[in-house]
Design an enzyme around this catalytic site. Structure first.
Site, PDB file in Angstrom:
ATOM      1  CB  SER A 171     -53.777  25.736  -7.300  1.00  0.00           C
ATOM      2  OG  SER A 171     -52.417  25.745  -7.614  1.00  0.00           O
ATOM      3  CB  THR A 186     -49.419  21.454 -11.980  1.00  0.00           C
ATOM      4  OG1 THR A 186     -48.175  21.225 -11.362  1.00  0.00           O
ATOM      5  CG2 THR A 186     -50.442  20.432 -11.469  1.00  0.00           C
ATOM      6  CE  LYS A 238     -46.122  23.503 -14.478  1.00  0.00           C
ATOM      7  NZ  LYS A 238     -45.126  24.240 -13.696  1.00  0.00           N
ATOM      8  CG  ASN A 274     -48.072  28.443 -15.042  1.00  0.00           C
ATOM      9  OD1 ASN A 274     -48.137  29.304 -15.915  1.00  0.00           O
ATOM     10  ND2 ASN A 274     -47.906  28.737 -13.782  1.00  0.00           N
ATOM     11  CG  ASP A 302     -44.344  27.849 -13.263  1.00  0.00           C
ATOM     12  OD1 ASP A 302     -45.035  28.055 -12.247  1.00  0.00           O
ATOM     13  OD2 ASP A 302     -44.461  26.840 -13.974  1.00  0.00           O
ATOM     14  N   GLY A 313     -34.967  20.171 -15.691  1.00  0.00           N
ATOM     15  CA  GLY A 313     -36.329  19.781 -16.066  1.00  0.00           C
ATOM     16  C   GLY A 313     -37.151  20.986 -16.481  1.00  0.00           C
TER      17      GLY A 313
END
Ligand code: NDP
Length: 261
Positions: free
Chosen positions: A16, A59, A63, A84, A99, A122
């Site tokens: 990132s 991350t 989150k 996020n 996301d 997840g």
């Protein structure tokens, strides 16, 4: 100068900072983006404030904390149950989830999708399931264990024992199988059956041909890894840091270059 950061644990692998700093530089913004390893997620907002950040990405594994601890939460982040992206505005910290829209942008090249099967249940699966449902796509989930299905009450969820394969347009690997190993995300017999009747395969993992992508392409499916999802969530996050005033296409061009540096 504005300071941004990504929080996670571990965080050293995160690209990132590379994506954001390239776009910051190319767009002539007076800012810098760094990464912070945070062990205790409950300290997220305290650290955000101590470091006088203007915005942050969050991350694994923080989150859910990002959503819980923010002052104002977007509807999308609330529905997904995690955030996020954190943005400071008028002394309040806003929580967003990029996301989900990042995933939808990444699958656009596949064209019309009506049905999808998500492998995994997840945090990433939650964002993807929400994104697909908002796009009026029928979504089923298939996961190794049943424990996580409580988070997916609005979806059809299957474990390996009670799953009857049917044709899906799109199969998504949202598990971490294949990330650092050679595992498939479901038993090979089930995958063979599904791939025989599907068109597209998407893996959230990026930067390597996972066993899932390898197998799906051998069955003739059109495949894509998670690089564009990563890219688009970052593009949207930087724009949110600047109150949606930036040029998305310019950010995308710049971050795309950074992705392959
Ligand atoms: P979670 O820990 O929340 O969920 C992991 C899921 O993977 C669970 O459903 C788990 O099943 C399943 N799983 C793990 N190992 C296996 C295996 N060997 N076989 C079958 N199922 C398995 O992780 P996240 O949802 O946060 O992340 C998942 C992946 O998404 C990671 O690889 C991450 O790097 C990637 N990611 C990519 C992004 C991008 O922008 N491209 C953004 C965010 C994440 P069970 O419940 O049975 O344990």
């Amino acid at each position: 100068m504005r300071v941004f950061a990504v929080f996670g644990n571990p965080i050293s692998h995160s690209i990132s900072p590379r994506l954001h700093n390239k776009a910051i530089c190319d767009l002539g913004l007076n800012a810098v983006y760094t990464r912070i390893c945070l062990e205790n997620g409950s300290e997220l907002i305290d650290r955000f404030k101590i470091l006088k950040l203007s915005g942050a990405n969050v991350t694994l594994p923080h989150k859910a904390y990002a959503l819980e601890l923010a002052d104002i939460k977007s509807e999308m982040a609330c529905k997904i149950g995690s955030a996020n992206t954190l943005v400071l505005k008028d002394n309040k910290i806003y929580a967003h989830n990029t996301d989900a829209p990042g995933f939808l942008s990444a699958i656009l090249p596949f064209g019309k999708i009506k049905t999808a099967l998500i492998l995994g249940a997840g945090g990433t699966a939650k964002a993807i399931a929400y994104a697909l449902r908002e796009s009026k796509i029928d979504v089923d989930l298939l996961n190794r264990s049943k424990d996580r299905f409580v988070d997916f009450a609005e979806f059809e969820c299957f474990s390996y024992e009670n799953f009857t394969p049917k044709p899906y347009d799109l199969i998504i690997n949202s598990t971490s199988a294949g990330l650092n190993d050679e595992n498939l995300p479901a038993p090979i017999e089930i995958l063979s059956e599904i791939f025989s009747h599907s068109k597209f395969a998407f893996d959230v993992i990026y930067g390597r041909v996972t066993p899932f992508l390898d197998m799906s392409s051998r069955f003739g499916l059109t495949t894509k890894d998670g690089a564009d999802m990563l890219l688009y969530q970052a593009v949207l996050a930087l724009n949110l840091f600047y109150d949606n005033t930036l040029d998305l296409e310019k950010i995308k061009i710049s971050m795309s270059k950074a992705l392959y540096l």
